[in-house]
Design a protein around this motif. Structure first.
Motif, short mmCIF file in Angstrom:
data_model
loop_
_atom_site.label_atom_id
_atom_site.label_comp_id
_atom_site.label_asym_id
_atom_site.label_seq_id
_atom_site.Cartn_x
_atom_site.Cartn_y
_atom_site.Cartn_z
N UNK A 278 0.85 -1.19 0.00
CA UNK A 278 0.00 0.00 0.00
C UNK A 278 0.88 1.24 0.00
N UNK A 279 0.24 2.38 -0.32
CA UNK A 279 1.00 3.62 -0.21
C UNK A 279 1.36 3.83 1.26
N UNK A 280 2.41 4.57 1.49
CA UNK A 280 2.97 4.69 2.83
C UNK A 280 1.94 5.16 3.84
N UNK A 292 9.53 -6.68 14.64
CA UNK A 292 9.54 -5.48 13.79
C UNK A 292 10.48 -5.62 12.59
N UNK A 293 10.97 -6.83 12.32
CA UNK A 293 11.94 -7.01 11.23
C UNK A 293 11.37 -6.56 9.89
N UNK A 294 10.11 -6.91 9.62
CA UNK A 294 9.51 -6.54 8.34
C UNK A 294 9.41 -5.02 8.20
N UNK A 295 9.00 -4.35 9.28
CA UNK A 295 8.87 -2.89 9.25
C UNK A 295 10.23 -2.23 9.07
N UNK A 296 11.23 -2.71 9.82
CA UNK A 296 12.58 -2.14 9.72
C UNK A 296 13.13 -2.31 8.30
N UNK A 300 14.32 0.67 5.77
CA UNK A 300 15.65 0.71 5.16
C UNK A 300 15.57 0.80 3.64
N UNK A 301 14.56 0.15 3.06
CA UNK A 301 14.41 0.21 1.60
C UNK A 301 13.60 1.42 1.16
N UNK A 302 13.28 2.30 2.12
CA UNK A 302 12.58 3.57 1.88
C UNK A 302 11.17 3.38 1.34
N UNK A 303 10.57 2.22 1.65
CA UNK A 303 9.16 2.01 1.30
C UNK A 303 8.24 2.53 2.40
N UNK A 307 10.23 7.92 10.27
CA UNK A 307 9.66 8.27 11.58
C UNK A 307 8.20 7.82 11.71
N UNK A 308 7.83 6.76 11.00
CA UNK A 308 6.47 6.25 11.08
C UNK A 308 6.17 5.77 12.50
#
Length: 639
Positions: A278-280, A292-296, A300-303, A307-308
């Motif tokens: 989805x959009x950010x 939180x690995x998926x979120x991190x 890192x990939x700027x998706x 600061x979410x």
């Protein structure tokens, strides 16, 4: 970014919470316009009212969740319960966002209640008044004002109140109690037409029965001829998505777009592994997961923006599902849950609630240790039990849970082998209470498993107990009546002395024997039974259960009826010996019963049939609980 100053609050045994050094945080907002001055003395001042405790208490939860029709009931129930969780979370996060506070200022959130620490400023007061007005307008617009209300209060206090934080905590609770008695007072005083103009034109929603404009009603997939209002339709979709995702997934917050509406956001359920599609989003809630690995990786990939806002939320959402599902959204219906029962094909339901919760928070800690960290930790850990462990009890695979419930427990077990993925669904659980529906035998065993696990969770503290109301229904029984009956039984358990469970109605003879022992203290005539006595009762009757169920295959209806007839005779004429003669004659003629009672290993079982008391109720009075459960377990058809 403005540099802000605050005092991290460290705990000392003698003085509770004390300011120790200058650092960055939001309490410095009180002095942010004075940063060029020497404000050290102002910051150290513990007598000025520089802090606010914001407290919220949602009322109408029971009516909101349970007052629905039976059409698509279980999915809608689960959707409503989950919706209510996110309704509260959305309000909490909106408050900290508008006030510019970090999540650390959320002292507690769960069970329809929350507490937030904030600086005492005019700006804070103005923001809270505006937010309260926005929320009430939204509730009215969504036609929820007749069922839901958020009592929202904020009280100022000085730094020395951190030493005994329970006082300000209770003051906020009392303020909210007063506001719940005057719901929507400001709206009715200033602009009553907002509520009155809703009117009663249109057609009723088939779920909540509220009257809405006909053009707003929407058809429900897989439910022919059923029309839901937009809010119920959203909640039904949430219930279906919950079935698809299991117990761990994400909720993303978007300003607009597809999803379900809460007061200040649009929320959408997202499966694990599909977060970046989805959009950010502006915020992410990780449900039942601290991974939180998926979120991190996405940050890192700027998706995702760096600061979410990310929050982990435990929610009890376990539900029983068929082994072979036609679709990912399929869960057992109430009728199918009843069919999964052993013996009689009935639904079981239970409501449970922690006893004396107010006293636990007020007096449960030594007076010099009732600081903000301990009070909030106590609240949070109580909430974690109901939102975390219940999922584990449903899956029934976690080693420590199995150890407590299977091997350390003397709880009644109605089947030889207890399976994983138990046949029940959590309707609501949070704060300090729960409501569960399922196959009657699974729910019966679950009551004792929950109480056993809760006692371990509170380290066997005799002052922290739980009471329950259990009942058995046909699968077509109206849901609101199921909730009401179990709620009344739960209240009865508390009135009888707490730390008890109300299992079944005591049936014929209760009124007669009550007159005989009227006024005698501890006569043993309560409708409910203590957890300890219930466990002992079913342990004493275990020889009958296992002999009949394993060797005979089912309970003899004739045997059960004759034993219950002797009990009824005792209830009518407890001072006479008719019931003893009747019982002894039956036992002498029944080889199975005679062998069981003559066995020296069954000394405890014999007392129910041979012991006679004059100053209190004889043990035969309690045999109805065990025998009626045995009778239900032995039936092969729905009756």
């Amino acid at each position: 970014m403005i540099q802000r100053i605050f005092f991290p609050l460290s705990f000392t045994k003698d003085k509770g919470l004390q300011p120790t050094y200058l650092a960055r945080n939001n309490f410095g907002i009180k002095h942010e316009r004075e940063l060029d001055e020497n404000i050290e003395e102002k910051i150290k001042d513990r007598d000025s009212k520089k802090y606010l405790l914001i407290g919220g208490d949602v009322s109408g939860i029971q009516d909101f969740i349970y007052h629905i029709s039976s059409k698509g009931a279980l999915k809608l129930l689960r959707g409503r319960s989950f919706y209510l969780e996110m309704f509260c979370e959305d309000i909490v996060h909106e408050i900290v966002e508008r006030l510019g506070l970090p999540k650390a200022n959320i002292v507690y959130s769960g069970g329809g209640n929350f507490f937030i620490l904030a600086p005492c400023t005019k700006e804070t007061d103005d923001i809270m008044k505006e937010l309260k007005a926005d929320l009430e307008c939204w509730l009215i617009k969504k036609r929820l004002s007749s069922s839901l209300y958020l009592a929202l209060s904020w009280l100022s206090f000085s730094g020395d109140k951190f030493v005994n934080f329970s006082h300000i905590w209770m003051d906020v609770n009392q303020e909210n109690s007063l506001k719940k008695a005057q719901k929507y007072k400001s709206v009715l005083e200033k602009n009553p037409s907002k509520i009155l103009e809703l009117g009663d034109y249109g057609d009723p929603c088939d779920a909540c029965r509220k009257i809405v404009p006909s053009e707003d009603l929407e058809p429900v997939d897989d439910e022919e001829g059923v029309m839901f209002c937009p809010l119920c339709h959203e909640q039904m979709e949430v219930g279906r998505e919950l079935a698809r995702f299991g117990n761990s997934f994400y909720i993303i917050k978007e300003d607009q777009g597809y999803g379900f509406s809460v007061p200040f956001s649009k929320l959408k359920l997202v499966e694990k592994g599909k977060l970046g599609m989805d959009r950010s989003p502006s915020a992410i809630y990780a449900i039942n997961s601290f991974d939180t690995d998926e979120v991190i990786g996405l940050i890192k990939s700027k998706k995702l923006i760096f600061d979410i806002r990310i929050s982990s939320i435990p929610i009890a959402i376990y539900c029983a599902k068929p082994d072979y599902r036609k679709s990912e959204r399929e869960i057992f219906s109430l009728e199918e849950l009843a069919e999964k029962s052993n013996g009689s094909k009935k639904l079981g339901a239970v409501r449970m609630d922690v006893d004396n919760l107010g006293k636990i928070f007020t007096y449960g800690l030594p007076e010099d240790q009732r600081n903000v960290t301990r009070i909030s930790s106590l609240s949070r850990m109580m909430n974690y039990f109901f939102k975390g462990y219940l999922n584990l009890l449903g899956e029934f695979k976690e080693e420590k849970v199995l150890n407590v419930c299977n091997w350390q427990s003397n709880s009644p077990k109605l089947v030889k082998e207890r399976r994983h993925s138990r046949n029940f669904s959590i309707v609501y659980a949070g704060g300090d209470d729960l409501f569960i529906l399922g196959a009657w035998d699974d729910v019966f065993e679950l009551c004792f498993d929950i109480e056993e696990l809760f006692r371990k969770y509170v380290a066997e503290n005799p002052h922290v107990t739980i009471s329950a109301g259990f009942s058995i229904f046909g699968s077509k029984h109206p849901l609101y009546q199921i909730a009401r009956v179990c709620g009344n039984k739960e209240e009865c358990s508390k009135e009888d002395g707490k730390d008890r469970i109300y299992l079944l109605d005591r049936g014929a003879g209760k009124e007669q024997i009550s007159r005989k022992f009227e006024g005698i203290k501890d006569a043993g005539l309560e409708d409910s039974i203590s957890w300890r006595d219930a466990r002992k009762l079913f342990a004493d009757f275990k020889p009958i259960f296992w002999y009949i169920m394993n060797d005979k295959g089912n309970a003899s209806k004739s045997m059960v009826r004759k034993l219950l007839a002797a009990r009824e005779e005792y209830c009518k004429y407890p001072e006479k010996a008719n019931w003893v003669i009747q019982l002894h004659y039956f036992v002498s003629q029944n080889k199975d019963m005679k062998n069981l009672l003559d066995n020296n290993r069954h000394e405890e079982l014999r007392k129910y049939f041979y012991s006679v008391y004059s100053d209190k109720v004889s043990p035969i009075y309690d045999i109805d609980l065990a025998l009626n459960i045995l009778d239900l377990l032995g039936r092969k058809v729905n009756s």
